[in-house]
Design an enzyme around this catalytic site. Structure first.
Site, PDB file in Angstrom:
ATOM      1  N   GLU A  91      57.512 -38.866  82.972  1.00  0.00           N
ATOM      2  CA  GLU A  91      58.536 -39.699  83.589  1.00  0.00           C
ATOM      3  C   GLU A  91      58.028 -40.384  84.844  1.00  0.00           C
ATOM      4  OE1 GLU A  91      61.253 -36.140  84.261  1.00  0.00           O
ATOM      5  OE2 GLU A  91      61.609 -37.273  86.099  1.00  0.00           O
ATOM      6  N   CYS A 104      57.143 -44.431  91.519  1.00  0.00           N
ATOM      7  CA  CYS A 104      56.606 -43.076  91.591  1.00  0.00           C
ATOM      8  C   CYS A 104      56.081 -42.706  90.212  1.00  0.00           C
ATOM      9  CB  CYS A 104      57.721 -42.123  92.021  1.00  0.00           C
ATOM     10  SG  CYS A 104      57.242 -40.384  91.961  1.00  0.00           S
ATOM     11  N   CYS A 111      52.274 -29.458  84.607  1.00  0.00           N
ATOM     12  CA  CYS A 111      51.544 -29.099  85.827  1.00  0.00           C
ATOM     13  C   CYS A 111      51.260 -27.605  85.774  1.00  0.00           C
ATOM     14  CB  CYS A 111      52.411 -29.419  87.044  1.00  0.00           C
ATOM     15  SG  CYS A 111      51.594 -29.125  88.634  1.00  0.00           S
ATOM     16  N   CYS A 115      54.652 -24.301  91.591  1.00  0.00           N
ATOM     17  CA  CYS A 115      55.538 -24.267  92.762  1.00  0.00           C
ATOM     18  C   CYS A 115      56.927 -23.808  92.321  1.00  0.00           C
ATOM     19  CB  CYS A 115      55.611 -25.649  93.423  1.00  0.00           C
ATOM     20  SG  CYS A 115      54.027 -26.180  94.090  1.00  0.00           S
ATOM     21  N   CYS A 118      60.020 -26.317  91.639  1.00  0.00           N
ATOM     22  CA  CYS A 118      59.725 -27.569  90.934  1.00  0.00           C
ATOM     23  C   CYS A 118      59.942 -27.460  89.428  1.00  0.00           C
ATOM     24  CB  CYS A 118      58.282 -27.968  91.232  1.00  0.00           C
ATOM     25  SG  CYS A 118      57.803 -29.510  90.458  1.00  0.00           S
ATOM     26  N   GLU A 159      49.641 -32.526  89.414  1.00  0.00           N
ATOM     27  CA  GLU A 159      48.899 -32.441  90.673  1.00  0.00           C
ATOM     28  C   GLU A 159      47.746 -33.442  90.570  1.00  0.00           C
ATOM     29  OE1 GLU A 159      48.920 -31.315  93.776  1.00  0.00           O
ATOM     30  OE2 GLU A 159      46.915 -32.154  93.905  1.00  0.00           O
ATOM     31  N   HIS A 215      55.801 -27.360 103.081  1.00  0.00           N
ATOM     32  CA  HIS A 215      56.967 -26.540 102.709  1.00  0.00           C
ATOM     33  C   HIS A 215      57.147 -25.218 103.457  1.00  0.00           C
ATOM     34  CE1 HIS A 215      57.383 -29.622  99.808  1.00  0.00           C
ATOM     35  NE2 HIS A 215      56.604 -29.119  98.880  1.00  0.00           N
ATOM     36  N   ASN A 289      65.899 -30.214  95.943  1.00  0.00           N
ATOM     37  CA  ASN A 289      66.720 -30.692  94.841  1.00  0.00           C
ATOM     38  C   ASN A 289      66.892 -29.513  93.891  1.00  0.00           C
ATOM     39  OD1 ASN A 289      67.966 -32.576  93.184  1.00  0.00           O
ATOM     40  ND2 ASN A 289      66.385 -34.094  93.624  1.00  0.00           N
ATOM     41  N   CYS A 332      62.147 -34.035  90.463  1.00  0.00           N
ATOM     42  CA  CYS A 332      60.923 -34.311  89.720  1.00  0.00           C
ATOM     43  C   CYS A 332      60.882 -33.505  88.436  1.00  0.00           C
ATOM     44  CB  CYS A 332      59.704 -33.893  90.545  1.00  0.00           C
ATOM     45  SG  CYS A 332      59.853 -34.250  92.271  1.00  0.00           S
TER      46      CYS A 332
HETATM   47  N1  SAH Z   1      51.659 -32.023  92.896  1.00  0.00           N
HETATM   48  C1  SAH Z   1      51.876 -32.915  93.986  1.00  0.00           C
HETATM   49  C2  SAH Z   1      52.776 -34.090  93.666  1.00  0.00           C
HETATM   50  C3  SAH Z   1      54.017 -33.882  92.856  1.00  0.00           C
HETATM   51  S1  SAH Z   1      55.477 -33.298  93.588  1.00  0.00           S
HETATM   52  C4  SAH Z   1      52.381 -32.157  95.200  1.00  0.00           C
HETATM   53  O1  SAH Z   1      52.586 -30.964  95.101  1.00  0.00           O
HETATM   54  O2  SAH Z   1      52.498 -32.757  96.250  1.00  0.00           O
HETATM   55  C5  SAH Z   1      56.014 -34.387  94.838  1.00  0.00           C
HETATM   56  C6  SAH Z   1      56.739 -33.669  95.971  1.00  0.00           C
HETATM   57  O3  SAH Z   1      58.046 -33.211  95.567  1.00  0.00           O
HETATM   58  C7  SAH Z   1      56.018 -32.431  96.469  1.00  0.00           C
HETATM   59  O4  SAH Z   1      56.094 -32.370  97.864  1.00  0.00           O
HETATM   60  C8  SAH Z   1      56.819 -31.325  95.823  1.00  0.00           C
HETATM   61  O5  SAH Z   1      56.612 -30.111  96.484  1.00  0.00           O
HETATM   62  C9  SAH Z   1      58.218 -31.866  95.934  1.00  0.00           C
HETATM   63  N2  SAH Z   1      59.197 -31.257  95.034  1.00  0.00           N
HETATM   64  C10 SAH Z   1      59.055 -30.808  93.787  1.00  0.00           C
HETATM   65  N3  SAH Z   1      60.190 -30.321  93.288  1.00  0.00           N
HETATM   66  C11 SAH Z   1      61.107 -30.457  94.258  1.00  0.00           C
HETATM   67  C12 SAH Z   1      62.489 -30.129  94.372  1.00  0.00           C
HETATM   68  N4  SAH Z   1      63.138 -29.560  93.354  1.00  0.00           N
HETATM   69  N5  SAH Z   1      63.110 -30.415  95.522  1.00  0.00           N
HETATM   70  C13 SAH Z   1      62.453 -31.017  96.550  1.00  0.00           C
HETATM   71  N6  SAH Z   1      61.168 -31.336  96.517  1.00  0.00           N
HETATM   72  C14 SAH Z   1      60.480 -31.058  95.379  1.00  0.00           C
END
Ligand code: SAH
Length: 346
Positions: A91, A104, A111, A115, A118, A159, A215, A289, A332
């Site tokens: 997406e 974006c 991935c 995390c 996510c 990533e 974070h 989120n 995301c």
């Molecule tokens: N892998 C990369 C890029 C993808 S995520 C990274 O970790 O930076 C893009 C951003 O959105 C990252 O900062 C990630 O930690 C954040 N993110 C992912 N899921 C999220 C959620 N549910 N709420 C808020 N931020 C989120």
């Protein structure tokens, strides 16, 4: 089959030589792919019929299919679900701002970073995207909207630094001459903090912005939220960020997802301020989120503002990420995930 859309112009010139064609053909084909955003060889009308046939036989022109589009009634943000040539789904998002359109993109199908908050990582990694698959998300969206894309953020699923070579090639194709030629300063790559890759990227001396997903302001909390933190310690990650700044002159953006009761306290803010002060970066606060697979929730608005004020008091530059598209599958990876779950149930 050669993935022709991932080739640089000099590589394409070599291909033309191999085919016994004049090298200026390379420039024509490159322009068709990266400037006119052609989806098939057939439409490249200034090439000879014989050359077009040859291209069709030996070269693949990667073009993604738009499967689904959701547009927010609140702010016009659109989410796109694309199918890759091998059937994997990804997406991308188009955000419309006063200063221009921002896309974006995803860098991987799935991935493996894990995390906790996510949605993109829940089903693991399928594979890294090719440079052409990263580019074509932008090309398809630009064509769909009929408006120029000004900014690109690599913050979708995946990533980017876990797909390093493809990423750097993509960045060069995107920002180089003869294509969309987007300014490197208008491109941001977001990483969870893969230290050797941050250092390597610094040495490419690109003028792109690096965003670090932080974070947490301490090692222990960061490990709880992000398993990758066990491999690369916080202090090492910040060292790598400093190196990136030294090599490129580009300030780092630190992303900080605020999770109620986990990392949103007064002490967290104080610690974060102390940690980032010497780095002179910019902090982007993102109220988490929520995803249905986890019970993380957003702090209330007052707490978010307090957190921001606390950082500002220490002289840190902070913004609260405007939440776009709350009414469409927000976080995301959620659109992709809900589509894949639905397919499984069928
Ligand atoms: N892998 C990369 C890029 C993808 S995520 C990274 O970790 O930076 C893009 C951003 O959105 C990252 O900062 C990630 O930690 C954040 N993110 C992912 N899921 C999220 C959620 N549910 N709420 C808020 N931020 C989120």
């Amino acid at each position: 089959m050669i993935d022709i859309k991932s080739l640089t112009l000099p590589e394409l010139q070599e291909e033309m030589e191999k085919l016994g064609e004049k090298t200026y053909r390379a420039k024509q084909i490159y322009g068709w792919m990266h400037e006119k955003l052609a989806d098939c060889f057939e439409g490249m009308t200034n090439l000879s019929g014989a050359l077009r046939e040859r291209l069709k036989k030996d070269y693949e022109l990667v073009s993604l299919s738009m499967i689904q589009i959701q547009t927010s009634r609140q702010d016009g943000t659109s989410k796109f679900l694309f199918r890759l040539p091998d059937g994997n789904m990804i997406e991308s998002v188009l955000m419309r701002y006063h200063h221009g359109n921002s896309v974006c993109i995803s860098s991987q199908a799935g991935c493996r970073m894990g995390c906790r908050f996510c949605a993109s990582t829940l089903d693991g990694l399928k594979r890294g995207l090719t440079p052409s698959e990263m580019l074509d998300q932008i090309y398809q969206i630009q064509k769909w909207s009929g408006e120029r894309v000004h900014n690109v953020v690599v913050m979708g699923t995946g990533e980017p630094l876990d797909n390093y070579d493809a990423l750097v090639r993509f960045l060069n194709l995107l920002t180089g001459e003869g294509g969309l030629h987007i300014s490197q300063r208008n491109v941001t790559v977001s990483t969870c903090g893969i230290v050797p890759a941050i250092r390597k990227l610094a040495e490419e001396r690109l003028q792109i912005t690096l965003a670090l997903s932080l974070h947490a302001s301490g090692q222990e909390k960061r490990e709880e939220l992000m398993p990758i933190a066990k491999k690369y310690a916080l202090f090492e990650v910040l060292e790598a960020c400093r190196y990136y700044f030294e090599q490129t002159g580009r300030r780092i953006t630190f992303e900080y997802s605020l999770v109620s009761g986990i990392n949103d306290g007064e002490e967290d803010a104080a610690k974060l301020a102390a940690l980032l002060k010497p780095l002179n970066g910019h902090v982007n606060l993102i109220p988490v989120n929520p995803i249905k697979e986890r019970d993380y929730v957003q702090p209330d608005r007052r707490r978010v503002i307090n957190f921001k004020n606390r950082l500002e008091k220490s002289g840190i530059n902070v913004t609260i990420r405007r939440e776009m598209g709350r009414d469409i599958d927000g976080a995301c990876g959620q659109l992709r995930k809900s589509y894949m779950d639905m397919e499984k149930e069928r």
